[in-house]
Design an enzyme around this catalytic site. Structure first.
Site, mmCIF file in Angstrom:
data_model
loop_
_atom_site.group_PDB
_atom_site.id
_atom_site.type_symbol
_atom_site.label_atom_id
_atom_site.label_comp_id
_atom_site.label_asym_id
_atom_site.label_seq_id
_atom_site.Cartn_x
_atom_site.Cartn_y
_atom_site.Cartn_z
ATOM 1 N N CYS A 141 0.955 -1.339 -0.013
ATOM 2 C CA CYS A 141 0.233 0.190 -0.048
ATOM 3 C C CYS A 141 0.832 1.368 0.060
ATOM 4 C CB CYS A 141 -0.922 -0.056 1.212
ATOM 5 S SG CYS A 141 -0.402 -0.758 2.688
ATOM 6 N N ARG A 160 7.437 -11.295 5.262
ATOM 7 C CA ARG A 160 7.255 -10.771 6.679
ATOM 8 C C ARG A 160 7.967 -11.770 7.632
ATOM 9 N NH1 ARG A 160 0.671 -9.851 5.911
ATOM 10 N NH2 ARG A 160 0.905 -8.140 4.250
ATOM 11 N N GLN A 211 1.028 -11.320 -3.557
ATOM 12 C CA GLN A 211 -0.505 -10.976 -3.605
ATOM 13 C C GLN A 211 -1.029 -10.397 -4.761
ATOM 14 O OE1 GLN A 211 -0.241 -7.989 -0.174
ATOM 15 N NE2 GLN A 211 -1.313 -9.251 1.091
ATOM 16 N N ASP A 216 -2.660 -7.918 -5.285
ATOM 17 C CA ASP A 216 -3.045 -6.563 -4.391
ATOM 18 C C ASP A 216 -3.630 -5.601 -5.282
ATOM 19 O OD1 ASP A 216 -3.288 -5.574 -2.084
ATOM 20 O OD2 ASP A 216 -1.137 -5.006 -1.569
ATOM 21 N N HIS A 242 -5.429 -1.479 -4.931
ATOM 22 C CA HIS A 242 -5.536 -0.248 -4.001
ATOM 23 C C HIS A 242 -6.560 0.650 -5.094
ATOM 24 C CE1 HIS A 242 -2.338 -1.790 -1.826
ATOM 25 N NE2 HIS A 242 -2.792 -1.609 -0.771
ATOM 26 N N LYS A 262 -12.133 -3.717 7.791
ATOM 27 C CA LYS A 262 -12.254 -4.537 6.535
ATOM 28 C C LYS A 262 -13.419 -5.560 6.684
ATOM 29 C CE LYS A 262 -8.604 -7.713 8.685
ATOM 30 N NZ LYS A 262 -7.411 -8.161 8.550
ATOM 31 N N HIS A 306 -7.901 -0.904 0.442
ATOM 32 C CA HIS A 306 -7.196 -2.139 0.223
ATOM 33 C C HIS A 306 -7.967 -3.073 0.071
ATOM 34 C CE1 HIS A 306 -3.746 0.133 2.835
ATOM 35 N NE2 HIS A 306 -5.044 0.943 3.167
#
Length: 635
Positions: A333, A362, A380, A382, A384, A464, A510
């Site tokens: 992000c 991570r 991911q 991912d 946004h 979320k 997100h």
């Protein structure tokens, strides 16, 4: 006079203070026998709890979710009781209820053995038959510390010493065993009838690798034997479907100690990955997402501005160069905000949707790593979405519809929806959190989705929606999410030009559908037990000759299928055809093609589908049509 209002709206009057158990008995003998606890004004309490003023009360039985958790929590204490009976020198530490069961950690001079496990379970059965009551007592913190020190339970004493001075704690006693617990518990051990000890594991005291390694004993507990039997059957099936086992058998990927929490992808496994990524890339393109790519390593200062350094530092890998500290990105992000900020956007540009197949790392504890399901390096799908407040609802509704279609294509149609609300450790004002939470809840209502609330489970920067899938054997997997973030765009200076030419802060949504691609592929493998649908299978078709006389024809059939876009190859080994069929069946290939002299002369193929289905002889054109239709249908 005490008035007790029941769930059906009726009220019962009592002349004096009354216990939950006494209220249950006043309703009926059956309920009195079934009562495990009570809910007084929404708070779970023991049946011995004394009601001294007007309240709303519901009686908790084993039919309630709270009742099942009580059974599991109390069974953990029953196990600790049994351990102390068999091994008096063992020290008792922490033992909570968990999903489908419980565990308790013990310190003991030697490792427990499978024979010890059997003895502990047998002793638990004996103690449960005694039906001893679990009696609650409230004492001062200092008295509790003194008591546990006096019986040599240093871990319990250490836990209590961490409680602020002057506070009281509750102890529960059952027969000869007393334990620290806030409760509540079932009234007596006789309520605990269906349980089984499952396995042993290691666990550091308080999760700190610098502390002593304890022995963790896991168990499962249920209200009914048939429920436990079904659960154990599911575990047996899950063992057969374990993606690590299938990954080795099908030569998809492997793990090794030199790269903990990371995956070595083999050609066939990487083919599955490519199919998933290419499908999701098409989803991006078809739904207005612009694919971007942000740096893998970013200076610490940006993570400080975003709030990750303060709230997530322990999970981040860091490195240094030329006296600067960098973090390997744990999420995408902040990088996407930088891409948004690189140009000045108008309100006409919004919503602006960015998507990235972002590789993240991570620093997960080594003890939590689990194949592809919990890794340190992952990618991911991912995305946004930068939008105005007025656009949040429409974007969330559209995202839920898109996610439902994607999951259906992968074979998942049973979805659980949860709204995770503000955690204690968070950034942003309560007013902003109110807006964000209300927007997500309203979007699910508009989507016609039933949902649950998960209090305090949101990310530190925003609430979320969590989308959880149920697989072929009934397990649940939390995958997709969409998070409404009013804070990070402010912290990182994202702006757009509003209709009145003023500068405003966008809302940042997100969102991810699959989540970690690694984990999702592991789920797919287990959901399909390795027999992936045709469109995902790493090898779709193998063409086998019966003898050398058909080798050239088998090769030409395979090449033809390749030109049509299928992942096909010819197996020309000098082996019996029965051996080849068995070998490729074990590899779970969707289609096996056999060609002999008759097929070569007639320009046809003999087709077998997975599951030993003999589809007979057909032309190559008919085979191609069948394969294309099946791929298109995502069957």
């Amino acid at each position: 006079m005490v008035s007790v209002q029941l769930p059906d709206g009726s009220k019962r009057q009592f002349d004096a203070p009354v216990t939950v158990a006494q209220v249950a008995a006043s309703i009926g003998a059956g309920l009195a026998k079934a009562a495990l606890a009570g809910k007084v004004d929404g708070k779970l309490v023991d049946t011995s709890h004394l009601i001294e003023h007007d309240v709303e009360l519901s009686i908790v039985t084993d039919r309630d979710a709270d009742g099942l958790e009580l059974i599991r929590h109390s069974t953990a204490h029953l196990m600790a009781y049994a351990v102390k009976e068999l091994f008096p020198d063992a020290q008792v530490t922490i033992g909570p209820a968990i999903e489908n069961g419980f565990y308790y950690d013990f310190s003991y001079k030697r490792p427990f053995t499978p024979e010890d496990m059997a003895a502990i379970e047998k002793k638990m059965v004996e103690l449960a038959k005694k039906d001893e009551q679990l009696m609650r007592k409230v004492v001062s913190r200092d008295d509790a510390v003194a008591y546990f020190k006096s019986i040599g339970e240093k871990y319990k004493a250490e836990l209590i010493e961490a409680i602020p001075a002057g506070q009281d704690v509750s102890l529960y006693t059952s027969g000869a065993f007393t334990d620290l617990c806030r409760g509540p518990h079932v009234p007596s051990n006789g309520k605990l009838r269906v349980f089984k000890l499952m396995r042993l594991a290691g666990a550091y005291w308080r999760g700190d690798s610098n502390n002593e390694m304890l022995q963790r004993v896991y168990g499962t507990a249920w209200a009914k034997k048939e429920d436990q039997d079904a659960y154990l059957t599911m575990l047996e099936e899950a063992e057969k479907r374990d993606h690590r086992r299938i990954g080795r058998a099908l030569d998809l990927f492997h793990f090794q100690d030199e790269a903990p929490g990371l995956i070595f992808w083999h050609p066939k496994g990487w083919t599955i990955w490519q199919q998933v990524e290419q499908y999701m890339r098409q989803v991006y393109q078809d739904n207005g997402y612009l694919e971007v790519k942000a740096p893998q390593i970013i200076d610490r200062s940006l993570w400080e501005k975003s709030g990750h350094w303060e709230n997530y530092k322990e999970n981040m890998f860091t490195t240094e160069s030329e006296n600067r500290v960098y973090a390997v990105k744990p999420m995408n992000c902040p990088g996407h905000v930088q891409i948004f900020r690189a140009n000045l956007h108008s309100y006409r540009d919004l919503p602006l949707r960015y998507g990235e197949f972002g590789a993240c790392h991570r620093n997960e504890p080594s003890g939590s790593l689990h194949g592809m399901m919990r890794v340190r390096g992952f990618t991911q799908d991912d995305g946004h979405i930068f939008c105005t407040e007025d656009q949040i609802l429409d974007e969330c509704v559209a995202f839920t519809a898109l996610l439902q279609k994607v999951y259906a294509d992968f074979g998942f149609k049973d979805i659980i929806y949860k709204v995770a609300t503000r955690p204690e450790n968070r950034v942003g004002s309560d007013e902003v959190w109110d807006k964000a939470e209300n927007a997500l809840i309203e979007s699910l209502k508009r989507s016609g989705c039933e949902y649950e609330i998960s209090p305090g489970e949101g990310a530190f920067y925003g609430p979320k929606i969590e989308y959880t899938l149920k697989d072929a054997i009934g397990r649940t997997w939390q995958c997709g999410t969409i998070q409404a973030d009013f804070s990070m765009p402010v912290r990182l200076g994202a702006e757009y030009v509003a209709e009145d030419n003023s500068r405003k802060i966008p809302v940042m949504l997100h969102r991810a559908i699959l989540g970690s691609l690694e984990r999702f592929i592991g789920m797919l493998i287990e959901n399909h037990a390795g027999s992936l649908p045709l469109w995902l299978a790493p090898e779709q078709v193998v063409v086998m000759n019966i003898s050398d006389a058909q080798a050239e024809y088998a090769q030409s059939v395979a090449q033809n299928l390749k030109k049509q876009g299928f992942r096909a190859r010819a197996d020309l080994r000098n082996e019996k055809i029965t051996y080849k069929i068995r070998d490729h069946s074990m590899q779970r290939l969707p289609y096996l093609i056999v060609v002999g002299d008759k097929e070569r002369e007639a320009n046809t193929v003999a087709v077998r589908a997975r599951g030993n289905q003999d589809l007979g002889v057909m032309s190559l054109d008919d085979l191609v049509k069948r394969l294309k239709d099946e791929v298109a249908a995502k069957a």
